[in-house]
Design a protein around this motif. Structure first.
Motif, mmCIF file in Angstrom:
data_model
loop_
_atom_site.group_PDB
_atom_site.id
_atom_site.type_symbol
_atom_site.label_atom_id
_atom_site.label_comp_id
_atom_site.label_asym_id
_atom_site.label_seq_id
_atom_site.Cartn_x
_atom_site.Cartn_y
_atom_site.Cartn_z
ATOM 1 N N GLY A 26 -60.428 -29.701 -45.691
ATOM 2 C CA GLY A 26 -61.607 -30.736 -44.858
ATOM 3 C C GLY A 26 -61.523 -30.313 -43.734
ATOM 4 O O GLY A 26 -60.408 -30.684 -43.688
ATOM 5 N N TYR A 27 -61.657 -30.148 -42.662
ATOM 6 C CA TYR A 27 -61.794 -30.605 -41.391
ATOM 7 C C TYR A 27 -61.560 -31.909 -41.038
ATOM 8 O O TYR A 27 -61.414 -33.003 -41.575
ATOM 9 N N PRO A 28 -59.662 -31.524 -40.503
ATOM 10 C CA PRO A 28 -58.741 -31.998 -39.641
ATOM 11 C C PRO A 28 -59.491 -33.460 -38.846
ATOM 12 O O PRO A 28 -58.724 -33.832 -38.435
ATOM 13 N N GLY A 29 -59.746 -33.153 -38.227
ATOM 14 C CA GLY A 29 -60.067 -34.028 -36.642
ATOM 15 C C GLY A 29 -60.685 -34.985 -36.664
ATOM 16 O O GLY A 29 -61.849 -34.919 -37.707
ATOM 17 N N LYS A 30 -60.730 -35.896 -35.575
ATOM 18 C CA LYS A 30 -61.661 -37.074 -35.641
ATOM 19 C C LYS A 30 -62.502 -36.648 -35.277
ATOM 20 O O LYS A 30 -63.518 -38.194 -34.487
ATOM 21 N N ASP A 31 -62.973 -35.804 -34.393
ATOM 22 C CA ASP A 31 -63.903 -34.887 -33.498
ATOM 23 C C ASP A 31 -65.166 -35.546 -34.282
ATOM 24 O O ASP A 31 -66.620 -34.578 -33.299
ATOM 25 N N ALA A 32 -65.405 -35.130 -35.755
ATOM 26 C CA ALA A 32 -66.185 -34.473 -36.382
ATOM 27 C C ALA A 32 -66.296 -35.065 -37.677
ATOM 28 O O ALA A 32 -65.333 -35.716 -37.598
ATOM 29 N N PRO A 33 -67.741 -34.940 -38.967
ATOM 30 C CA PRO A 33 -67.982 -35.604 -39.724
ATOM 31 C C PRO A 33 -66.641 -35.116 -40.469
ATOM 32 O O PRO A 33 -66.597 -34.300 -40.422
ATOM 33 N N ALA A 34 -66.595 -35.433 -41.477
ATOM 34 C CA ALA A 34 -65.542 -35.068 -42.968
ATOM 35 C C ALA A 34 -66.707 -33.822 -42.445
ATOM 36 O O ALA A 34 -67.517 -33.889 -43.201
ATOM 37 N N ALA A 35 -66.023 -32.574 -42.738
ATOM 38 C CA ALA A 35 -66.697 -31.538 -43.818
ATOM 39 C C ALA A 35 -65.941 -30.764 -44.258
ATOM 40 O O ALA A 35 -64.930 -30.190 -44.215
ATOM 41 N N PRO A 36 -65.784 -30.043 -45.585
ATOM 42 C CA PRO A 36 -65.566 -28.737 -46.363
ATOM 43 C C PRO A 36 -65.389 -27.579 -45.483
ATOM 44 O O PRO A 36 -66.403 -27.134 -44.742
ATOM 45 N N LEU A 37 -64.225 -27.286 -46.108
ATOM 46 C CA LEU A 37 -64.221 -25.787 -45.092
ATOM 47 C C LEU A 37 -65.154 -24.437 -45.901
ATOM 48 O O LEU A 37 -65.520 -24.623 -47.445
ATOM 49 N N THR A 38 -65.660 -23.664 -44.800
ATOM 50 C CA THR A 38 -66.742 -22.704 -45.081
ATOM 51 C C THR A 38 -66.099 -22.354 -44.847
ATOM 52 O O THR A 38 -66.899 -20.145 -44.956
ATOM 53 N N GLY A 105 -70.379 -21.632 -38.945
ATOM 54 C CA GLY A 105 -71.284 -23.319 -38.330
ATOM 55 C C GLY A 105 -70.739 -23.843 -37.991
ATOM 56 O O GLY A 105 -69.450 -23.903 -39.396
ATOM 57 N N GLY A 106 -70.998 -25.060 -37.956
ATOM 58 C CA GLY A 106 -70.072 -26.481 -38.162
ATOM 59 C C GLY A 106 -69.460 -26.421 -37.232
ATOM 60 O O GLY A 106 -68.960 -26.182 -35.910
ATOM 61 N N ALA A 107 -67.972 -27.467 -37.568
ATOM 62 C CA ALA A 107 -67.364 -27.872 -36.344
ATOM 63 C C ALA A 107 -65.822 -26.669 -37.032
ATOM 64 O O ALA A 107 -66.264 -25.917 -38.435
ATOM 65 N N LYS A 108 -65.215 -26.504 -35.999
ATOM 66 C CA LYS A 108 -64.016 -25.606 -35.482
ATOM 67 C C LYS A 108 -62.831 -26.120 -35.932
ATOM 68 O O LYS A 108 -62.938 -27.251 -34.838
ATOM 69 N N TRP A 109 -61.902 -25.511 -36.191
ATOM 70 C CA TRP A 109 -60.744 -26.161 -36.145
ATOM 71 C C TRP A 109 -59.806 -25.352 -35.870
ATOM 72 O O TRP A 109 -59.441 -23.578 -36.662
ATOM 73 N N TRP A 110 -59.050 -24.804 -34.258
ATOM 74 C CA TRP A 110 -57.752 -23.469 -34.346
ATOM 75 C C TRP A 110 -56.486 -23.629 -34.678
ATOM 76 O O TRP A 110 -55.978 -24.800 -34.780
ATOM 77 N N VAL A 111 -55.922 -22.846 -35.016
ATOM 78 C CA VAL A 111 -54.602 -22.806 -35.878
ATOM 79 C C VAL A 111 -53.667 -21.812 -34.615
ATOM 80 O O VAL A 111 -54.413 -20.429 -34.921
ATOM 81 N N LYS A 112 -52.979 -22.041 -34.366
ATOM 82 C CA LYS A 112 -52.846 -21.397 -33.024
ATOM 83 C C LYS A 112 -51.869 -20.402 -34.186
ATOM 84 O O LYS A 112 -50.591 -19.819 -34.838
ATOM 85 N N LEU A 113 -51.684 -18.498 -33.388
ATOM 86 C CA LEU A 113 -50.846 -17.738 -34.339
ATOM 87 C C LEU A 113 -49.447 -17.764 -33.794
ATOM 88 O O LEU A 113 -49.776 -17.834 -32.102
#
Length: 148
Positions: A26-38, A105-113
């Motif tokens: 699920g989207y872990p940030g607080k800057d967007a509504p809860a949304a499932p991974l797609t 589309g929708g919210a994005k969550w960035w994971v640094k490699l």
């Protein structure tokens, strides 16, 4: 016998090390509504930049594998996507579906490699549950970093 042990040790020292990065369900940030991974993709450069990469897309059983490569001096990112609402059908082989995906589309969550990520494969899979529209998605990146 001693030569065989030496060759085995030398080969293990030059082996490629793999790192696995996982997108949260699920989207872990607080800057967007809860949304499932797609879905997920890869980027290079600055955080929230515009360096989207075009990977080599491969249809697999249950979803897609997307292959990316990074130069040694590029910062890589796994970009997890949440809340897309359009499912794109794959092709059926027997009773199994290959190559399905969700619109991006929708919210994005960035994971640094890690530095010098090398070659990465983003594995996006659909896990179907009973009932219509009752599936969830997983997204992982497996990155192989060349030895120094």
């Amino acid at each position: 016998m001693r030569t065989l042990v030496f060759v085995a040790l030398a080969m293990s020292c030059t082996a490629v090390s793999a790192q696995v990065y996982k997108c949260p369900q699920g989207y872990p940030g607080k800057d967007a509504p809860a949304a499932p991974l797609t879905g997920a993709s890869m980027m290079w450069g600055e955080l929230h930049g515009d360096g989207y990469l075009h990977g080599d897309d491969e249809a697999v059983d249950g979803g897609r594998d997307i292959h990316y490569g990074f130069a040694d001096d590029e910062q890589g990112w796994l970009v997890c996507a949440y809340g897309a609402n359009r499912r794109i059908k794959g092709r059926f082989v027997g009773t199994r579906e290959w190559g399905q995906t969700m619109s991006y589309g929708g919210a994005k969550w960035w994971v640094k490699l890690a530095p010098k990520a090398g070659n990465c494969t983003v594995q996006v899979r659909e896990i179907k549950a009973s009932g219509p529209n009752k599936s969830t998605w997983t997204a992982n990146a497996v990155c192989e970093r060349s030895s120094p």
